[in-house]
Scaffold this motif. Structure first.
Motif, PDB file in Angstrom:
ATOM      1  N   ALA A  20       0.774  -1.224   0.003  1.00 24.28           N
ATOM      2  CA  ALA A  20      -0.030  -0.102  -0.087  1.00 24.28           C
ATOM      3  C   ALA A  20       0.871   1.314   0.025  1.00 24.28           C
ATOM      4  N   HIS A  21       0.396   2.245  -0.615  1.00 23.55           N
ATOM      5  CA  HIS A  21       1.032   3.765  -0.539  1.00 23.55           C
ATOM      6  C   HIS A  21      -0.083   4.788  -0.480  1.00 23.55           C
ATOM      7  N   PHE A  22       0.243   5.522   0.075  1.00 23.96           N
ATOM      8  CA  PHE A  22      -0.860   6.828   0.386  1.00 23.96           C
ATOM      9  C   PHE A  22      -2.229   6.214   0.534  1.00 23.96           C
ATOM     10  N   GLY A  23      -2.414   5.291   1.731  1.00 27.14           N
ATOM     11  CA  GLY A  23      -3.607   4.678   1.916  1.00 27.14           C
ATOM     12  C   GLY A  23      -4.123   3.789   1.049  1.00 27.14           C
ATOM     13  N   LYS A  24      -3.706   3.521  -0.110  1.00 22.71           N
ATOM     14  CA  LYS A  24      -4.346   2.857  -1.079  1.00 22.71           C
ATOM     15  C   LYS A  24      -3.671   1.431  -1.539  1.00 22.71           C
ATOM     16  N   ARG A  25      -4.244   0.297  -1.760  1.00 24.69           N
ATOM     17  CA  ARG A  25      -3.657  -0.718  -2.011  1.00 24.69           C
ATOM     18  C   ARG A  25      -2.782  -0.821  -3.362  1.00 24.69           C
ATOM     19  N   ASP A  26      -2.018  -1.549  -3.427  1.00 25.73           N
ATOM     20  CA  ASP A  26      -0.965  -1.759  -4.558  1.00 25.73           C
ATOM     21  C   ASP A  26      -0.486  -2.993  -4.909  1.00 25.73           C
ATOM     22  N   PHE A  27      -0.195  -3.300  -5.796  1.00 27.71           N
ATOM     23  CA  PHE A  27       0.612  -4.446  -6.081  1.00 27.71           C
ATOM     24  C   PHE A  27       1.903  -4.294  -6.937  1.00 27.71           C
ATOM     25  N   ARG A  28       3.022  -4.873  -6.368  1.00 30.48           N
ATOM     26  CA  ARG A  28       4.400  -4.682  -6.721  1.00 30.48           C
ATOM     27  C   ARG A  28       5.046  -5.914  -7.287  1.00 30.48           C
ATOM     28  N   VAL A  29       6.194  -5.832  -7.834  1.00 32.52           N
ATOM     29  CA  VAL A  29       7.202  -6.521  -8.184  1.00 32.52           C
ATOM     30  C   VAL A  29       8.524  -6.000  -8.110  1.00 32.52           C
ATOM     31  N   LYS A  31       9.713  -4.218  -5.518  1.00 33.11           N
ATOM     32  CA  LYS A  31       9.585  -2.876  -4.838  1.00 33.11           C
ATOM     33  C   LYS A  31       9.005  -1.784  -5.814  1.00 33.11           C
ATOM     34  N   ARG A  32       8.462  -2.306  -7.168  1.00 30.04           N
ATOM     35  CA  ARG A  32       8.032  -1.201  -8.116  1.00 30.04           C
ATOM     36  C   ARG A  32       6.513  -1.674  -8.359  1.00 30.04           C
ATOM     37  N   ILE A  33       5.486  -0.651  -8.351  1.00 28.51           N
ATOM     38  CA  ILE A  33       4.440  -0.585  -8.450  1.00 28.51           C
ATOM     39  C   ILE A  33       3.960  -0.836  -9.971  1.00 28.51           C
ATOM     40  N   PHE A  34       3.232  -2.146 -10.297  1.00 28.39           N
ATOM     41  CA  PHE A  34       2.547  -2.055 -11.420  1.00 28.39           C
ATOM     42  C   PHE A  34       1.113  -1.738 -11.532  1.00 28.39           C
ATOM     43  N   MET A  35       0.306  -1.897 -10.307  1.00 30.78           N
ATOM     44  CA  MET A  35      -0.919  -1.781 -10.374  1.00 30.78           C
ATOM     45  C   MET A  35      -1.524  -1.251  -8.854  1.00 30.78           C
ATOM     46  N   SER A  36      -2.361  -0.327  -8.986  1.00 29.11           N
ATOM     47  CA  SER A  36      -2.949   0.204  -7.626  1.00 29.11           C
ATOM     48  C   SER A  36      -4.588  -0.091  -7.553  1.00 29.11           C
ATOM     49  N   LEU A  37      -5.131  -0.043  -6.631  1.00 29.58           N
ATOM     50  CA  LEU A  37      -6.491  -0.057  -6.454  1.00 29.58           C
ATOM     51  C   LEU A  37      -7.054   1.097  -5.641  1.00 29.58           C
ATOM     52  N   PRO A  38      -7.125   2.418  -6.547  1.00 31.42           N
ATOM     53  CA  PRO A  38      -7.541   3.566  -5.491  1.00 31.42           C
ATOM     54  C   PRO A  38      -9.351   3.482  -5.261  1.00 31.42           C
ATOM     55  N   GLU A  39      -9.932   3.087  -5.968  1.00 28.17           N
ATOM     56  CA  GLU A  39     -11.306   3.001  -5.447  1.00 28.17           C
ATOM     57  C   GLU A  39     -12.218   1.826  -6.274  1.00 28.17           C
ATOM     58  N   ALA A  40     -13.504   1.482  -5.762  1.00 31.44           N
ATOM     59  CA  ALA A  40     -13.980   0.228  -6.404  1.00 31.44           C
ATOM     60  C   ALA A  40     -14.131   0.375  -7.820  1.00 31.44           C
ATOM     61  N   GLY A  41     -13.829  -0.621  -8.660  1.00 29.94           N
ATOM     62  CA  GLY A  41     -14.129  -0.607  -9.948  1.00 29.94           C
ATOM     63  C   GLY A  41     -13.015  -0.082 -10.880  1.00 29.94           C
ATOM     64  N   ARG A  42     -12.117   0.364 -10.067  1.00 32.07           N
ATOM     65  CA  ARG A  42     -10.841   1.313 -11.138  1.00 32.07           C
ATOM     66  C   ARG A  42      -9.705   0.623 -10.315  1.00 32.07           C
ATOM     67  N   ALA A  43      -8.653   0.379 -11.568  1.00 28.98           N
ATOM     68  CA  ALA A  43      -7.443  -0.086 -11.069  1.00 28.98           C
ATOM     69  C   ALA A  43      -6.395   0.934 -12.099  1.00 28.98           C
TER      70      ALA A  43
END
Length: 113
Positions: A20-29, A31-43
């Protein structure tokens, strides 16, 4: 596609972890982010500006540039709830490849190869 399906698909990629970063979930490989989930229905995915341009042209109802400087760098919103699962899987793998360490890329067997 449901959020749970998106998460499962992201975590199935080699070396992927949830964080997570800035209170939002993210997915990394690596240590680098490839996807975050800032809100429902949006990546939000990490693309190059060229990849983003192509996606905006080919998937205008699904993809939109993130506003401001992040969007200029290629970060792209993908509205996945009603999107084709194959498209989502493909764009996720592109974003993963954009940040994955070379050692993982050389051994990765994903559908984008």
């Amino acid at each position: 596609m449901r959020t749970e399906d998106l998460e499962k698909r992201a975590l199935s990629l080699p070396g992927a972890i949830e964080s997570a970063h800035f209170g939002k979930r993210d997915f990394r490989v690596g240590k680098r982010i490839f996807m975050s989930l800032p809100e429902a229905g949006r990546a939000v995915f990490k693309f190059t500006p060229g990849q983003q341009k192509m996606l905006l042209e080919t998937e205008p109802g699904v993809c939109a540039a993130v506003p401001g400087g992040w969007g200029l760098k290629g970060w792209t919103s993908v509205y996945f709830a009603d999107a084709d699962e194959d498209i989502i899987g493909h764009v996720m793998e592109i974003a993963w490849r954009n940040v994955a360490p070379k050692a993982l890329l050389n051994g990765a067997k994903t559908s984008a190869t």
